[in-house]
Scaffold this motif. Sequence first.
Motif, PDB file in Angstrom:
ATOM      1  N   THR A 134       6.850   2.546   6.733  1.00 19.93           N
ATOM      2  CA  THR A 134       6.959   3.010   5.348  1.00 19.93           C
ATOM      3  C   THR A 134       5.873   2.409   4.458  1.00 19.93           C
ATOM      4  O   THR A 134       5.718   2.817   3.302  1.00 19.93           O
ATOM      5  CB  THR A 134       8.341   2.680   4.755  1.00 19.93           C
ATOM      6  N   GLN A 135       5.111   1.448   4.981  1.00 21.85           N
ATOM      7  CA  GLN A 135       4.055   0.790   4.210  1.00 21.85           C
ATOM      8  C   GLN A 135       2.653   1.190   4.648  1.00 21.85           C
ATOM      9  O   GLN A 135       1.673   0.605   4.189  1.00 21.85           O
ATOM     10  CB  GLN A 135       4.199  -0.744   4.341  1.00 21.85           C
ATOM     11  N   TRP A 136       2.546   2.160   5.531  1.00 18.18           N
ATOM     12  CA  TRP A 136       1.240   2.469   6.119  1.00 18.18           C
ATOM     13  C   TRP A 136       0.227   2.947   5.104  1.00 18.18           C
ATOM     14  O   TRP A 136      -0.889   2.463   5.032  1.00 18.18           O
ATOM     15  CB  TRP A 136       1.405   3.514   7.236  1.00 18.18           C
ATOM     16  N   PHE A 142       6.977   9.145   6.128  1.00 23.74           N
ATOM     17  CA  PHE A 142       7.146   9.282   7.571  1.00 23.74           C
ATOM     18  C   PHE A 142       7.845  10.586   7.906  1.00 23.74           C
ATOM     19  O   PHE A 142       7.449  11.308   8.826  1.00 23.74           O
ATOM     20  CB  PHE A 142       7.945   8.101   8.118  1.00 23.74           C
ATOM     21  N   SER A 143       8.889  10.928   7.161  1.00 20.38           N
ATOM     22  CA  SER A 143       9.702  12.104   7.488  1.00 20.38           C
ATOM     23  C   SER A 143       8.917  13.409   7.425  1.00 20.38           C
ATOM     24  O   SER A 143       9.324  14.398   8.026  1.00 20.38           O
ATOM     25  CB  SER A 143      10.903  12.185   6.535  1.00 20.38           C
ATOM     26  N   GLU A 144       7.785  13.408   6.721  1.00 23.10           N
ATOM     27  CA  GLU A 144       6.978  14.617   6.596  1.00 23.10           C
ATOM     28  C   GLU A 144       5.778  14.622   7.536  1.00 23.10           C
ATOM     29  O   GLU A 144       4.952  15.531   7.483  1.00 23.10           O
ATOM     30  CB  GLU A 144       6.494  14.756   5.143  1.00 23.10           C
ATOM     31  N   SER A 145       5.687  13.619   8.394  1.00 22.98           N
ATOM     32  CA  SER A 145       4.512  13.465   9.252  1.00 22.98           C
ATOM     33  C   SER A 145       4.790  13.938  10.674  1.00 22.98           C
ATOM     34  O   SER A 145       5.943  14.129  11.075  1.00 22.98           O
ATOM     35  CB  SER A 145       4.072  12.001   9.286  1.00 22.98           C
ATOM     36  N   TYR A 146       3.709  14.084  11.444  1.00 21.92           N
ATOM     37  CA  TYR A 146       3.824  14.436  12.857  1.00 21.92           C
ATOM     38  C   TYR A 146       4.640  13.397  13.615  1.00 21.92           C
ATOM     39  O   TYR A 146       5.315  13.707  14.604  1.00 21.92           O
ATOM     40  CB  TYR A 146       2.421  14.527  13.483  1.00 21.92           C
ATOM     41  N   ALA A 147       4.589  12.142  13.168  1.00 20.66           N
ATOM     42  CA  ALA A 147       5.248  11.050  13.888  1.00 20.66           C
ATOM     43  C   ALA A 147       6.757  11.189  13.895  1.00 20.66           C
ATOM     44  O   ALA A 147       7.438  10.600  14.740  1.00 20.66           O
ATOM     45  CB  ALA A 147       4.846   9.710  13.279  1.00 20.66           C
ATOM     46  N   ALA A 148       7.313  11.966  12.963  1.00 18.94           N
ATOM     47  CA  ALA A 148       8.765  12.122  12.868  1.00 18.94           C
ATOM     48  C   ALA A 148       9.305  13.205  13.796  1.00 18.94           C
ATOM     49  O   ALA A 148      10.509  13.452  13.819  1.00 18.94           O
ATOM     50  CB  ALA A 148       9.148  12.438  11.424  1.00 18.94           C
ATOM     51  N   ARG A 149       8.437  13.839  14.558  1.00 22.76           N
ATOM     52  CA  ARG A 149       8.871  14.911  15.452  1.00 22.76           C
ATOM     53  C   ARG A 149       9.362  14.348  16.789  1.00 22.76           C
ATOM     54  O   ARG A 149       8.754  13.435  17.355  1.00 22.76           O
ATOM     55  CB  ARG A 149       7.719  15.868  15.737  1.00 22.76           C
ATOM     56  N   ALA A 150      10.432  14.911  17.305  1.00 21.49           N
ATOM     57  CA  ALA A 150      10.903  14.503  18.630  1.00 21.49           C
ATOM     58  C   ALA A 150       9.880  14.872  19.697  1.00 21.49           C
ATOM     59  O   ALA A 150       9.696  14.152  20.686  1.00 21.49           O
ATOM     60  CB  ALA A 150      12.248  15.151  18.942  1.00 21.49           C
ATOM     61  N   GLU A 151       9.197  15.995  19.506  1.00 29.65           N
ATOM     62  CA  GLU A 151       8.180  16.447  20.451  1.00 29.65           C
ATOM     63  C   GLU A 151       6.804  16.001  19.968  1.00 29.65           C
ATOM     64  O   GLU A 151       6.213  16.605  19.081  1.00 29.65           O
ATOM     65  CB  GLU A 151       8.210  17.971  20.590  1.00 29.65           C
ATOM     66  N   THR A 212       8.293  -4.072  11.732  1.00 28.90           N
ATOM     67  CA  THR A 212       7.980  -5.410  11.257  1.00 28.90           C
ATOM     68  C   THR A 212       7.257  -5.367   9.909  1.00 28.90           C
ATOM     69  O   THR A 212       6.416  -4.494   9.670  1.00 28.90           O
ATOM     70  CB  THR A 212       7.138  -6.165  12.291  1.00 28.90           C
ATOM     71  N   PRO A 213       7.573  -6.319   9.004  1.00 31.30           N
ATOM     72  CA  PRO A 213       7.074  -6.231   7.626  1.00 31.30           C
ATOM     73  C   PRO A 213       5.564  -6.365   7.478  1.00 31.30           C
ATOM     74  O   PRO A 213       4.979  -5.768   6.579  1.00 31.30           O
ATOM     75  CB  PRO A 213       7.804  -7.377   6.912  1.00 31.30           C
ATOM     76  N   LEU A 214       4.931  -7.139   8.331  1.00 32.13           N
ATOM     77  CA  LEU A 214       3.482  -7.293   8.286  1.00 32.13           C
ATOM     78  C   LEU A 214       2.886  -6.884   9.627  1.00 32.13           C
ATOM     79  O   LEU A 214       3.519  -7.045  10.676  1.00 32.13           O
ATOM     80  CB  LEU A 214       3.094  -8.739   7.975  1.00 32.13           C
ATOM     81  N   LEU A 215       1.658  -6.399   9.576  1.00 29.25           N
ATOM     82  CA  LEU A 215       0.980  -5.977  10.800  1.00 29.25           C
ATOM     83  C   LEU A 215       0.863  -7.125  11.793  1.00 29.25           C
ATOM     84  O   LEU A 215       0.428  -8.226  11.443  1.00 29.25           O
ATOM     85  CB  LEU A 215      -0.415  -5.459  10.465  1.00 29.25           C
ATOM     86  N   HIS A 216       1.266  -6.870  13.036  1.00 29.16           N
ATOM     87  CA  HIS A 216       0.990  -7.804  14.119  1.00 29.16           C
ATOM     88  C   HIS A 216       0.322  -7.025  15.253  1.00 29.16           C
ATOM     89  O   HIS A 216       0.668  -5.863  15.518  1.00 29.16           O
ATOM     90  CB  HIS A 216       2.262  -8.511  14.608  1.00 29.16           C
ATOM     91  N   THR A 307      18.888   0.701  11.707  1.00 26.27           N
ATOM     92  CA  THR A 307      19.568   1.156  10.500  1.00 26.27           C
ATOM     93  C   THR A 307      18.656   1.153   9.275  1.00 26.27           C
ATOM     94  O   THR A 307      19.076   1.570   8.201  1.00 26.27           O
ATOM     95  CB  THR A 307      20.786   0.276  10.199  1.00 26.27           C
ATOM     96  N   LYS A 308      17.421   0.709   9.426  1.00 27.71           N
ATOM     97  CA  LYS A 308      16.489   0.655   8.290  1.00 27.71           C
ATOM     98  C   LYS A 308      16.314   2.045   7.685  1.00 27.71           C
ATOM     99  O   LYS A 308      16.163   3.040   8.413  1.00 27.71           O
ATOM    100  CB  LYS A 308      15.138   0.128   8.770  1.00 27.71           C
ATOM    101  N   GLU A 309      16.302   2.132   6.355  1.00 24.58           N
ATOM    102  CA  GLU A 309      16.094   3.411   5.699  1.00 24.58           C
ATOM    103  C   GLU A 309      14.632   3.822   5.833  1.00 24.58           C
ATOM    104  O   GLU A 309      13.721   3.060   5.495  1.00 24.58           O
ATOM    105  CB  GLU A 309      16.465   3.321   4.220  1.00 24.58           C
ATOM    106  N   ILE A 310      14.413   5.017   6.344  1.00 25.92           N
ATOM    107  CA  ILE A 310      13.064   5.532   6.544  1.00 25.92           C
ATOM    108  C   ILE A 310      12.904   6.809   5.712  1.00 25.92           C
ATOM    109  O   ILE A 310      13.482   7.843   6.041  1.00 25.92           O
ATOM    110  CB  ILE A 310      12.801   5.857   8.035  1.00 25.92           C
ATOM    111  N   PRO A 311      12.176   6.768   4.598  1.00 25.14           N
ATOM    112  CA  PRO A 311      12.032   7.958   3.770  1.00 25.14           C
ATOM    113  C   PRO A 311      11.127   9.017   4.409  1.00 25.14           C
ATOM    114  O   PRO A 311      10.332   8.713   5.278  1.00 25.14           O
ATOM    115  CB  PRO A 311      11.397   7.405   2.477  1.00 25.14           C
TER     116      PRO A 311
END
Length: 311
Positions: A134-136, A142-151, A212-216, A307-311
Amino acid sequence: MRVLVIGSGSIGRRHHDNLSALGAEPRLVSWRKAGLAGALAAMEDTEAVVVATATDIRLPLIEAAATRGLPMYIEKPLAFRPAEVEAIAAAAAPVAGRSMLGYMMRYHPAVRALAGMDLSDVFQFALTIGHDVTQWRANWRFSESYAARAEGGGVLLDLCHELDLAACLIPGLAVTGVESLGHPAFPGVDFASRISLAAEGLAGDVSMDYLTPLLHRRTTLRGTGRMHDFDFAAQVYRLTEPSGPRLLDLPLERNAMFLDAMRDFLALASGGGTSGNPLIPRLDLCLGSARLVADAWSKREFIGSITKEIP
């Protein structure tokens, strides 16, 4: 050189701008606006193609470009189903030696340094990457991106550079299991995955997450003679030998990797000499990595949900 860039998302725009900076003549075509017919029509007036669309719609584009003899720069991952990897490999075969897969991390100075070291004593390894999705980027959901697709979505495919790096550094790896965490709002999408891998005499894992909150981003290779602990996020690269640890100075400017990769692609496409990078992700040379990614995706076993909320 006239280069058609299909896909006007952030990565397509980056490639377009880098091509311009390198003196090429890029043309950016939006897949959403042009569709397959528009993209195919645009191929009639180009010398090379960059495929920066969502993964699940690439096969007809690759088939069309290969039929026309056009070399391609294809964004990673190549495909997420093993059968489609093989279909693309067959279709692209005529131009595979002049085409590339978008594994730009192979141009990272620390990756090139690791690949040039003696890793024959390694018996365990771990590669990790993650960041709160959510911070990218600003104004991105996220929900509107390609990454949110099951396929074709999910973290394993999105952050598969680490699987490619493992394949580069340790030949002969095979997937022995994949454990994933999902989300009730996005069925079939993995938000954290751990891929267990093994080759003769060694074993390890690649882990990635959207949480994770910060990039690793870290690669650890444990051997009987030395240990490599490379923290890519902090740009701290430690080599520990019997005489003690030492730090390696391997500075990075991120867009330089993209520029170096695109420079090599233009050279391949025009029949010129490349940079000499032994890890060059020429399509015919990195099909093994593409197969490893698709095999891992097909073996995901969802063991729970977050359970994190992902908009």
